[in-house]
Design a protein around this motif. Structure first.
Motif, short mmCIF file in Angstrom:
data_model
loop_
_atom_site.label_atom_id
_atom_site.label_comp_id
_atom_site.label_asym_id
_atom_site.label_seq_id
_atom_site.Cartn_x
_atom_site.Cartn_y
_atom_site.Cartn_z
N THR A 3 0.04 53.57 46.80
CA THR A 3 1.57 54.21 46.96
C THR A 3 1.81 55.00 45.87
O THR A 3 1.26 54.78 44.88
N PRO A 4 2.57 55.84 46.14
CA PRO A 4 2.96 56.90 45.20
C PRO A 4 3.51 56.42 44.08
O PRO A 4 4.67 55.56 44.05
N ALA A 5 3.18 56.57 42.79
CA ALA A 5 3.71 56.08 41.78
C ALA A 5 5.01 56.60 41.13
O ALA A 5 5.02 57.90 41.52
N ALA A 6 5.78 55.91 40.75
CA ALA A 6 7.03 56.40 40.07
C ALA A 6 6.98 57.27 38.79
O ALA A 6 5.72 57.06 38.19
N ALA A 7 7.77 58.20 38.69
CA ALA A 7 7.51 59.05 37.55
C ALA A 7 7.54 58.22 36.25
O ALA A 7 8.28 57.20 36.09
N LEU A 8 6.72 58.54 35.18
CA LEU A 8 6.86 57.85 33.89
C LEU A 8 8.09 58.01 33.23
O LEU A 8 8.80 59.21 33.33
N THR A 9 8.65 57.16 32.33
CA THR A 9 10.07 57.46 31.80
C THR A 9 9.75 57.12 30.39
O THR A 9 8.46 56.79 29.90
N ALA A 10 10.91 57.50 29.52
CA ALA A 10 10.55 56.97 28.13
C ALA A 10 10.48 55.54 27.83
O ALA A 10 9.85 55.25 26.72
N ALA A 11 10.76 54.78 28.79
CA ALA A 11 10.42 53.25 28.57
C ALA A 11 9.03 52.88 28.74
O ALA A 11 8.76 51.90 28.35
N ASP A 12 8.12 53.80 29.20
CA ASP A 12 6.71 53.45 29.49
C ASP A 12 6.04 53.87 28.28
O ASP A 12 6.22 54.88 27.92
N ARG A 13 5.26 52.84 27.78
CA ARG A 13 4.54 53.07 26.37
C ARG A 13 3.12 52.93 26.40
O ARG A 13 2.59 52.26 27.41
N CYS A 14 2.57 53.62 25.55
CA CYS A 14 1.07 53.79 25.71
C CYS A 14 0.50 52.44 25.04
O CYS A 14 1.03 51.68 24.14
N ASP A 15 -0.44 51.83 26.06
CA ASP A 15 -1.13 50.46 25.76
C ASP A 15 -1.98 50.62 24.37
O ASP A 15 -2.13 49.50 23.81
N ARG A 16 -2.11 51.77 23.69
CA ARG A 16 -2.94 51.79 22.53
C ARG A 16 -2.34 51.83 21.33
O ARG A 16 -2.47 51.27 20.33
N CYS A 17 -0.97 52.77 21.43
CA CYS A 17 -0.29 52.95 20.21
C CYS A 17 1.24 52.64 20.26
O CYS A 17 1.91 52.67 19.24
N GLY A 18 1.64 52.62 21.41
CA GLY A 18 2.96 52.33 21.65
C GLY A 18 3.84 53.64 21.64
O GLY A 18 5.35 53.55 21.87
#
Length: 78
Positions: A7-22
């Motif tokens: 399914t189409p993914a929602a746009a990334l937001t400022a709340a979405d954080r990198c799993d490597r560095c945050g």
């Protein structure tokens, strides 16, 4: 026979954080085995060759980092 429908993914937001560095995430990697990983632009570029091998889909929004917006025109109504 099993069919996987993405399914189409929602746009990334400022709340979405990198799993490597945050840091803020600009890449979403949907894994072929299920699940997803989020990466900042730096780590997305760093791990890109390996991610392409295991990804079902890569949503790259790093272009937003260099996108320019036009400034509102100044009004001469004084």
């Amino acid at each position: 026979m099993t069919t996987n429908v993405l399914t189409p993914a929602a746009a990334l937001t400022a709340a979405d954080r990198c799993d490597r560095c945050g840091a803020q995430a600009y890449l979403r990697v949907v894994l072929a085995s299920g699940g997803e990983l989020l990466f900042c632009a730096h780590h997305g570029r760093k791990f890109e060759p390996e991610l392409k091998k295991i990804a079902a889909e890569i949503q790259d929004e790093s272009g937003r980092l260099t996108a320019t917006t036009s400034a509102p025109a100044e009004s001469d109504e004084r």
